[in-house]
Design an enzyme around this catalytic site. Structure first.
Site, PDB file in Angstrom:
ATOM      1  N   ASP A 291       0.852  -1.195   0.000  1.00  9.03           N
ATOM      2  CA  ASP A 291       0.000   0.000   0.000  1.00  9.03           C
ATOM      3  C   ASP A 291       0.890   1.248   0.000  1.00  9.03           C
ATOM      4  OD1 ASP A 291      -2.288   1.497   0.138  1.00  9.03           O
ATOM      5  OD2 ASP A 291      -2.776   0.980   2.210  1.00  9.03           O
TER       6      ASP A 291
ATOM      7  N   ASP B 100      -9.110   4.017  -1.607  1.00 10.39           N
ATOM      8  CA  ASP B 100      -9.965   4.396  -0.483  1.00 10.39           C
ATOM      9  C   ASP B 100     -11.271   5.021  -0.953  1.00 10.39           C
ATOM     10  OD1 ASP B 100      -7.886   3.417   0.951  1.00 10.39           O
ATOM     11  OD2 ASP B 100      -7.067   5.373   1.493  1.00 10.39           O
TER      12      ASP B 100
END
Ligand SMILES: *[C@@H]1O[C@H](CO)[C@@H](O)[C@H](O)[C@H]1NC(C)=O
Ligand SMILES: *[C@@H]1O[C@H](CO)[C@@H](O)[C@H](O)[C@H]1NC(C)=O
Ligand SMILES: *[C@@H]1O[C@H](CO)[C@@H](O)[C@H](O)[C@H]1NC(C)=O
Length: 903
Positions: free
Chosen positions: A502, A577
């Site tokens: 990530d 996100d």
């Protein structure tokens, strides 16, 4: 993983953060000096000319001097023919002041050159032929036209926007400086200063696609599938610059986590692609003639002139060279395959990776992990993979475990894997600057970090606080990093633990636009400016090699957020996100479809939405839609309420369980499609136009996905919907069968389908055969030897076909012919199974049932024939008000060819 904490860290008022992206943190084209400069150019005569007297010719390419007539600068230009209907155009400086960057990782090895023939040549024009394709190169002004079967499909520099800013020393004189854009030699954005030690170095180029009706591609954007016209109505160019955009906005051309500079122009006659092979920040203007203003349509009406369809594309990059691949198509399928020959395909993933993944920021401790899985089991909901976000680490130090919350990772992992489950843990590229942390100490001692412009180690702010960033451009860093994944190094892990990379855009909380300053330096002297979009691929590729080094016999699984062209070769992606909103559920389909066209099929969106709390209706609908994207993972922000699907009321649990089981039933289809993707280059999920290039009404449909060519699924993305309109393509003769009640529809466009909360809107295409495993299990590993049910959906000629791939599900042995690949066909009332390749795998699976949709009437029975079983009479019965015919218990192994004849 998001930046909610950033709000606290930088004491921005949090309620503001939650509402929407703070656009002020990110540049518009107007705030970017090179975008401003290149975009200011007006279409007109190019100041560039080829000097054809310098033409050099080889079997596969031609090259010549390209002259900037204003600056008197010589560039090197070449055109090369590549295997599979591809042209490559390259332009670099003939004698640059500094070397210019060429991406190192996007291409899948060496390109394969093909024969290029000069068919005509005079002082000003050269015509070359490559298969069915021709290119006419005009010297003055510089322009290239591409023809496929004598149809003009693409023009390079037709609008004269080609720009190549050669490296130069900053001029002393006032006069010359006055003409420069104020940001050309150094640039400020908010509190950040970009020193630009090499000055302006942008490259840009226009490509037109005569006849094209739509353009697609250029992920990653939270936008519609079909690209919009930019430059009008305040729409900025599509920006490609990997960024960690907090609460990204929908229907926006803003840059987000990934950047894949490939665009496809499509019309029913021709599909053409352009791959702009450049890793620097890039902006892309699109102008589709259909969006022309009212005035020009009026003019056309009055003058009676027929306006021609056309799409104009303008690529603008901050540095690097011009390296443009023209993919000559001419169908969507061929064009996408051409892109795959350049940048590669996703290797077949392990079987479990296609099942359901359960994630949350965070599962708090070992007990939490065990309890969640136990709850899935006691509620008979399947789950294959548990995920751990950053909190599992010891103080955000990657490759360590929190000693209080995760004291026995090995026991926890063995508990998980004893029931066939796997674990994925997060590993980010920022490293905590803490003395005594082995990784930081090693990195300092051996020079593994990215540097500032002054050559000191760069420090930025991320999850651990003060951090430095590994330089994956340095071979010795990669070598070291690979070793970190070894079981001896990453204590507590096993070969059943996989990796989530990530924050690798890279995200730097206090950096310009939340990323690394462009004047930072990588190994080889490259500025971050040059390599930015490629950095996440460099990270994930190092991880991939690390997992291969850990175990050369097990296929790696990596999820990456940042991505670039070629990332498909090493990792899956997700859309980052997102938020628990209906609009974000809707956006998940076009976003992943765009990635799939750009080579990255293994894509999904956080089920339920990452930020905020979905209501139960949204959560259910998200599961029902999420099962039809290749990567299927639920994930949630640390501040959200727990939402594991067993926590809800019985009716909600039942609906989610039904969705999960439908996903598991179709795992053989997903797995087969991924093997076919690796083998042939075809995307696993597809937009309608890909499969139905001539269906004009399908061009803008992006609320459905095709899974292969067999399943069409529609996301229900409206609150309290009681019906949805579904576009079914293909015309009157194309049949679509509702997956639930087998009701038959025709591909005549929009159909209104009632959608109770239980309804999953999905269809089988008439003409397809889909192998399913219908016995419900707790994890895919437990379905290993379960039998198949073949769903045979008949077309208007009462025929159908399909395939099935089976292997050991986890090793690379399929590359040594240890697999079986079956072809099923149905015609003349007979189902036939054939082994395709000369391969074998000792599968224990067999055929339990055949369900024929749209069956012939009056069938009395069926007769199976196979070598080991001989002739066997089978029972048949009609179901669903005669919409299906069920053949019971063929009982034949999938390893042997067979026929089943209806009578
Ligand atoms: C798009 O192209 C048309 C035709 O060349 C031109 O008139 C129009 O101004 C362009 N639109 C934009 C937004 O650049
Ligand atoms: C592993 O499973 C056993 C038996 O269910 C349980 O008692 C133990 O707490 C688990 N350990 C971990 C670390 O998850
Ligand atoms: C994959 O194969 C292995 C060994 O053949 C088996 O133990 C495992 O259960 C299988 N997993 C799945 C998901 O089929």
């Amino acid at each position: 993983m998001a930046l909610l904490l950033r709000c606290f860290l930088f004491s921005i008022i949090c309620s503001f953060c939650i509402q929407a992206v703070d656009k002020n943190n990110f540049k518009t084209c107007d705030q970017s000096s090179f975008c401003r400069r290149l975009r200011a150019a007006k279409p007109g005569e190019s100041k560039y000319e080829l000097d054809l007297s310098s033409l050099q010719v080889s079997d596969h390419s031609i090259e010549s001097v390209l002259l900037n007539t204003e600056a008197g600068i010589q560039l090197k230009w070449s055109l090369t023919a590549l295997n599979g209907n591809i042209f490559r155009i390259q332009v670099d400086e003939a004698s640059p002041l500094y070397p210019r960057y060429r991406p190192q990782l996007a291409l899948n090895g060496e390109t394969q050159v093909a024969k290029l023939e000069i068919v005509d040549r005079n002082k000003d024009i050269v015509t070359v032929q490559h298969g069915h394709n021709r290119a006419i190169i005009q010297a003055r002004p510089f322009k290239i036209e591409f023809f496929n079967d004598d149809v003009l499909v693409s023009v390079v520099n037709g609008r004269g926007l080609f720009t190549f800013e050669h490296y130069r020393k900053r001029a002393e004189g006032e006069e010359s400086q006055a003409q420069e854009d104020p940001g050309a030699w150094e640039e400020n954005f908010k509190s950040h200063h970009d020193s630009k030690p090499k000055g302006p170095s942008a490259v840009g180029l226009d490509i037109s696609f005569p006849g094209a009706l739509r353009a697609y591609g250029l992920p990653e954007h939270a936008d519609k599938l079909a690209l919009r016209t930019t430059g009008q109505g305040g729409i900025d160019p599509y920006r490609l610059y990997n960024l960690d955009v907090f609460e990204y906005e929908l229907e926006s051309t803003m840059a987000i986590y990934g950047a894949v500079p490939v665009v496809y122009a499509h019309s029913p006659q021709k599909t053409v692609g352009a791959f702009w092979h450049n890793a620097a920040e890039t902006w892309v203007d699109i102008n589709n003639s259909k969006d022309g203003n009212v005035m020009s349509s009026l003019v056309n009406l009055v003058s009676g002139s027929k306006s021609e369809n056309n799409v104009d594309v303008h690529f603008m990059s901050e540095s690097g060279i011009v390296d443009l691949f023209i993919l000559m198509g001419p169908t969507p399928k061929e064009t996408v395959r051409q892109y795959a020959t350049l940048t590669g395909v996703a290797p077949l993933p392990q079987y479990f990776t296609l099942a359901y993944h359960q994630c949350r920021w965070n599962y708090n401790d070992e007990d939490d992990v065990t309890t969640v899985v136990d709850n899935f089991d006691s509620h008979n909901m399947p789950v294959d993979v548990m995920w751990l976000d950053i909190e599992y680490t010891d103080g955000k130090k990657y490759f360590t475990w929190d000693p209080i919350k995760f004291p026995h990772p090995d026991v926890m992992i063995n508990n998980l894997t004893s029931t066939g489950r796997k674990l994925v843990v997060i590993i980010d590229p920022h490293i905590k600057r803490e003395s005594g942390y082995f990784l930081h100490e090693d990195a300092l001692a051996n020079d593994y970090y990215v540097k500032t412009k002054d050559g000191s180690v760069y420090e930025g702010w991320c999850w651990p606080g003060s951090s430095s960033y590994l330089d994956f451009y340095d071979p010795k860093t990669v070598d070291y990093y690979k070793g970190l994944y070894g079981l001896d190094k990453f204590r507590g892990t096993t070969n059943d633990v996989f990796i989530w990379n990530d924050m690798n855009e890279p995200s730097v909380f206090n950096g310009p636009e939340v990323t690394m300053p462009k004047d930072c330096l990588h190994h080889g002297g490259w500025e971050h400016r040059d390599v930015h979009n490629e950095y996440p691929l460099a990270h994930a590729a190092a991880t991939f090699e690390g997992l291969i080094q850990r175990s050369s016999t097990r296929r790696p699984f990596i999820l990456t957020r940042g991505h670039f062209a070629g990332s498909q070769r090493v990792a899956a992606i997700w859309t980052g996100d997102n938020a628990a909103e209906w609009s974000h559920l809707a956006a998940s389909y076009p976003m992943c479809l765009s990635e799939a066209l750009a080579g990255i099929s293994f894509c999904g969106a956080d089920v339920g939405g990452f930020f905020n709390n979905p209501d139960v209706e949204l959560l259910q609908r998200w599961y029902q839609a999420g099962i039809w994207l290749p990567f299927f993972r639920a994930h949630a922000h640390i501040d959200t309420r727990r939402r594991e699907p067993y926590l809800f009321d019985e009716d909600v649990r039942n609906r989610i369980r039904t969705a999960l089981r439908l996903r598991y039933a179709h795992l053989p289809l997903w797995y087969t499609l991924f093997w076919e993707h690796e083998t042939f280059g075809d995307p696993v999920i597809r937009p309608l136009f890909y499969q139905y290039p001539e269906d004009l009404d399908s061009l803008d449909v992006d609320n459905v996905v095709l899974v292969g060519d067999a399943v069409l699924a529609r996301a229900v993305a409206d609150a309290r919907a009681t019906t949805v309109s579904v576009y079914l393509p293909g015309g009157q003769d194309e049949y679509w069968y509702d997956m639930e009640d087998f009701k038959q529809y025709h591909g005549t466009g929009n159909h209104n389908i009632p959608v109770s909360l239980d309804k999953i809107v999905a269809f089988y295409r008439g003409g397809s055969i889909v192998p399913r495993k219908d016995r419900p299990r707790r994890a895919s590993a437990m379905m290993r030897n379960d039998p198949f049910t073949l769903y045979v959906a008949l077309d208007n000629k009462k025929t159908a076909s399909g395939t099935l791939f089976v292997d050991d599900n986890e090793s690379f042995e399929y590359r040594n012919k240890k697999y079986i690949y079956l072809s099923f066909s149905f015609k003349d009332n007979t189902l036939t199974s054939t082994l395709m390749d000369k391969t074998d795998y000792p599968s224990k699976e067999w055929v339990e049932r055949v369900v024929i949709l749209g069956p012939p009437s009056g069938v009395k029975g069926a007769r199976l024939n196979s070598k080991s079983l001989g002739t066997v009479e089978l029972e048949t019965s009609y179901g669903n008000e005669d919409r299906s015919l069920i053949i019971r218990k063929p009982g034949v192994s999938i390893r042997e060819p067979f026929t089943i004849k209806l009578y």
